[in-house]
Design an enzyme around this catalytic site. Structure first.
Site, short mmCIF file in Angstrom:
data_model
loop_
_atom_site.label_atom_id
_atom_site.label_comp_id
_atom_site.label_asym_id
_atom_site.label_seq_id
_atom_site.Cartn_x
_atom_site.Cartn_y
_atom_site.Cartn_z
CD GLU A 1 -3.02 -1.12 2.20
OE1 GLU A 1 -2.75 -0.62 3.31
OE2 GLU A 1 -4.13 -1.58 1.91
CG ASP B 1 -7.75 -5.38 4.85
OD1 ASP B 1 -7.31 -5.54 5.99
OD2 ASP B 1 -7.78 -4.29 4.26
CD GLU C 1 -9.97 -1.06 8.13
OE1 GLU C 1 -9.08 -1.66 8.74
OE2 GLU C 1 -9.82 -0.57 6.99
C1 BDP Z 1 -6.29 -2.05 6.03
C2 BDP Z 1 -6.54 -0.71 6.60
C3 BDP Z 1 -5.38 0.21 6.51
C4 BDP Z 1 -4.12 -0.47 6.99
C5 BDP Z 1 -3.95 -1.79 6.29
C6 BDP Z 1 -2.81 -2.60 6.88
O1 BDP Z 1 -7.65 -0.15 5.91
O2 BDP Z 1 -5.67 1.35 7.27
O3 BDP Z 1 -3.04 0.33 6.80
O4 BDP Z 1 -5.09 -2.58 6.47
O5 BDP Z 1 -3.09 -3.52 7.62
O6 BDP Z 1 -7.31 -2.88 6.46
O7 BDP Z 1 -1.67 -2.33 6.57
#
Ligand code: BDP
Length: 845
Positions: A370, A444, A472
């Site tokens: 990401e 996720d 979340e």
């Molecule tokens: C996702 C979240 C994000 C995190 C990412 C992670 O939306 O905020 O940075 O996971 O785990 O679920 O790196």
């Protein structure tokens, strides 16, 4: 209007459903002196210690506990770096210097509260145990313990395990370390808090997993701040539990000043055995490595240390290029994991941390994920990066937690296949002080996922499992969703892993792999992404406290039952009246399954609005495929779901053969995972006998119906709970119900465009209603003007359901309300139908 006593009715009927609804039989006490309950704000979490309100039990506890003995409590001071460590003015918590003081003070507070009178702290003159004493200590700290607990009884307990035992009229709380004694102290108090017997006592417990950590993401995915929406802070605070950079009036609250809530959190963590916390987000801000921040972190570590909580920080792979470290910065080229400059830079940083925080754990790293930088930017792989950092910190005894949450689109079209394709080949090649840290599922943190294939496939590597406590994707601070059942499902999931000869390994559940017994791994770790903020109740939703609690309990013993954990939490948090315990435990039991059903039933994953991951957006198409709901649902006129079978993406092949075959076959895959693995034809017959489309719609309806039931069930407790917390949860449940219905309506409406089918009128919660001899299940009944508007008959589609008329229509046209209460596989469900009488113009016959 014909009304029924709905609460009484619900109370009688619904609690028969669901395994977790059975109360533990060993609980003591039957009397309930029901005085008006004083308001509470939730700020003590489950460490409330109200006086035992059963007179008989109170008398027995008082007889058994008359003094507290903690010998040499002040002797073994924990390290303190900060010269003048101090609480903010006006604090009510206090700093301690030793772990045994923390234990002693908790006994004073807890026993004093529960017994409704102070319990004196005494010495043990000449090693004599006063009758009725609770003696806490180690063989090293306490001559009494040394004499009364044989060394061989303590040996198997390791560093963290404790023993609670009745000895000659006293109770001992013993362990090999001061921290174990603190854990035992909380376990002893929990027995009283949950109304267990405390005499005679002989129990011991040791954790299965060594490192039981939180990852704390400060302000990202934080739903527990103290502002109106719950996601941020007030007065210069940013909503995070720890203040590093508060401004304005709150600047005076910044670390190194210690706030009450830090110590409440520390006590709560210790009460469930959590022993570490990474204090910042994985999308790491390198501020936390600066000298100024390290000073603040040292103070935090000082305050938490007596409770056995060690610190780590999340780091950015490219931190050495950050100008904040000038002149000690590197160039981009020097980020080469094999360069001495890179390793030395990290070694310097780690030494600074260790100088201030001698028990510093190490670093958590999100790399090449990401948008975060990582070794791949320089042509290397995750092993190269992880091992470079590991080499830098190994001489200091620190660890690297390297996350596997990667999904580079170039690796494969199917996002779920990517982590294994990147990490699988690296198994066994990581340095000894590296953990790879993997989310429970391959996507996720969805409300349900199949287990991550990496667990079974990385068996020559220390693996930490990462669970998300902060909600979340499971309702944030609005929805009541108890995550214990989700984590229990994951940890007990069978991977069917085999040895080199294809023979099933004897210990192959995810929990076995995490605890390291599958193949005798030397170290073990479980990580929870925490839900703590600066809200008064620390978690934003009173029920989110249960997830913090359950994470800790399962981290200690993943074989525990989430239903029993829920019951403990309810007793500690809400009280002991049988209505309270049964009702709330039952609500919690099915709450996660309800979320699955109204958000992502039958395995359709990730249908979230990208802006906040709260509401639905099944039609959303974003710049990246793999962020888009449409990519996950693959909706078309043929059906719904992502084909990952051998004829689809082939993801199923990443599992060991038993699961690969099961998941790869649409006839054998568990229905709750159906669309994770298959594109399911709309008219496919499912096990219920209904076609897929009809079943799908009914799942949404059941999910919402459970929330409606929870709202009613909660209302039935109005007189049994304190008004403040009751009202706060009631308001959340109302919003929860609205938002759950929004999920159903948005998703069903969107799928309908593809299925080309009508929304079935005969779902499990539907009802046929008769007025003036005309019956209809559509909710609209044609009735001749002038005919009696009375509902004369209601027939629920589910013959086991109960239907009742809540409100009769007064005229034609007019409206009535019919309530249907039924059982679903995950608990009771309720739906109120509005029945509309439509005038036909004709005269009654
Ligand atoms: C996702 C979240 C994000 C995190 C990412 C992670 O939306 O905020 O940075 O996971 O785990 O679920 O790196």
């Amino acid at each position: 209007m014909s009304s029924t006593d709905e609460n009484a009715g619900f109370g009688r009927r619904s609690f028969l459903i669901g395994s977790a609804a059975a109360l533990s039989t060993s609980v003591l006490g039957t009397g309930f002196a029901q005085a008006a309950t004083p308001d509470e704000d939730g700020s003590s979490l489950w460490l409330r210690y109200p006086v035992v309100d059963d007179p008989g039990l109170l008398a027995r506890y008082r007889a058994a506990v008359t003094a507290i003995v903690v010998e040499n409590a002040g002797r073994t001071k924990v390290h303190r770096h900060t010269a003048h460590l101090a609480m903010a003015p006006g604090s009510s918590e206090h700093l301690v210097e030793t772990t045994l003081q923390a234990a002693r003070d908790e006994l004073v507070r807890g026993l004093g509260g529960l017994l409704g009178r102070p319990v004196p702290v005494r010495d043990a003159p000449g090693g004599r145990i006063p009758a009725g004493a609770v003696v806490a200590g180690t063989p090293a700290s306490s001559p009494v313990i040394r004499r009364s607990v044989p060394a061989q009884d303590l040996a198997p307990l390791g560093d963290d395990g404790y023993l609670l035992r009745s000895v000659r009229g006293a109770t001992v709380i013993a362990g090999n370390t001061d921290l174990a004694v603190l854990y035992g102290t909380f376990a002893f108090l929990r027995r009283l808090q949950t109304r267990q017997a405390i005499t005679p006592l002989d129990v011991s417990s040791a954790p299965r997993i060594r490192r039981r950590y939180l990852n704390y993401w400060e302000t990202e995915r934080l739903y527990a701040g103290n502002n109106a929406t719950g996601t941020g802070g007030l007065n210069g605070e940013n909503g995070a539990i720890f203040d590093f950079t508060a401004t304005g009036a709150s600047a005076a609250l910044n670390l190194p000043v210690i706030l009450d809530r830090y110590l409440v959190a520390a006590r709560a963590m210790a009460s469930v055995g959590i022993n570490g916390i990474t204090i910042n987000n994985v999308n790491a801000n390198s501020f936390y490595l600066t000298a100024a921040a390290i000073k603040q972190e040292a103070a935090l570590a000082d305050a938490l240390r007596p409770y056995g909580i060690r610190l780590a920080v999340s780091v950015n792979y490219a931190a050495p290029t950050d100008a904040r470290f000038a002149p000690d910065t590197l160039t981009r080229e020097q980020l080469d994991p094999y360069s001495a400059q890179f390793r030395d830079w990290w070694a310097r940083r780690a030494r600074q941390l260790q100088a201030a925080i001698p028990d510093f754990i190490g670093f958590t790293v999100k790399a090449n994920s990401e948008g975060q930088p990582g070794p791949q930017d320089l042509g290397y792989d995750h092993r190269d990066g992880a091992n470079a950092l590991a080499a830098a910190v190994a001489p200091l005894g620190m660890r690297i937690f390297w996350r596997t949450f990667v999904y580079n689109a170039e690796v494969d079209r199917d996002r779920l296949k990517r982590p294994y394709l990147e990490f699988g080949p690296l198994d066994g090649k990581f340095a000894e002080n590296v953990f790879i840290q993997t989310k429970n599922g391959p996507l996720d943190y969805q409300a349900r996922e199949p287990v991550h294939p990496l667990f079974a496939r990385m068996e020559h590597t220390d693996q930490a499992i990462e669970l998300q406590i902060t909600q979340e994707y499971t309702g944030q601070n609005t929805m009541l969703c108890y995550l214990g059942p989700l984590w229990e499902e994951v940890l007990k999931a069978d991977t069917y892993a085999t040895d080199e000869h294809g023979r099933l390994l004897p210990r192959r559940r995810v929990g076995d792999i995490v605890e390291g017994t599958t193949r005798d791994r030397p170290d073990s770790a479980i990580i929870g992404v925490a839900n703590l903020g600066n809200a008064t109740n620390l978690t934003g939703h009173h029920f989110a406290q249960a997830n913090f609690f359950a994470f800790g309990r399962l981290a200690w013993d993943w074989t525990a039952e989430s239903g029993r954990i829920a019951e403990d939490w309810v007793r500690m948090t809400w009280g002991h009246h049988p209505d309270v315990v049964r009702t709330i435990v039952a609500m919690m039991a099915g709450s996660r399954e309800a979320v699955v059903n109204y958000q992502t039933p039958l395995g359709v994953a990730h249908q979230f609005r990208s802006s906040d991951h709260y509401g639905p957006a099944p039609g959303e198409r974003l710049s990246r495929d793999d962020w888009s709901p449409v990519y996950y649902n693959q909706a078309d006129t043929a059906g719904l779901g992502y084909d990952r079978s051998p004829t689809g993406s082939g993801f199923t092949a990443q599992y060991f053969p038993v699961l690969a075959a099961r998941y790869g076959d649409i006839d054998r895959v568990p229905e709750e995972l159906l669309m994770w693995f298959h594109h399911v034809p709309w008219d496919r017959r499912l096990r219920s006998g209904r076609i897929f489309w009809d079943e799908l719609v009914s799942r949404y309806d059941l999910g919402v119906g459970y929330v409606t039931w929870m709202r009613h069930a909660w209302d039935s407790l109005a007189t049994r709970l304190d008004a403040r917390r009751f009202a706060e949860v009631k308001a959340k449940l109302a919003a929860h119900e609205t938002d759950a219905a929004g999920w159903r309506d948005t998703c069903v409406g969107y799928w309908k465009q593809f299925s080309g089918r009508e929304v079935p009128a005969d779902g499990p919660l539907s009802v046929a209603v008769e007025v003036a001899g005309v019956s209809s299940a559509t909710g609209r009944i044609p009735v001749p003007t002038g005919a009696s508007p009375r509902i004369t008959k209601v027939v629920p589609a589910d013959s086991a359901a109960r239907a009742e008329v809540l409100a009769q229509p007064r005229s034609v046209p007019g409206k009535g309300i019919v309530r249907v209460t039924a059982a679903s596989p995950f608990g009771p469900v309720v739906k109120d139908h509005v029945v509309e009488l439509v005038p036909t113009g004709g005269e009654p016959g």
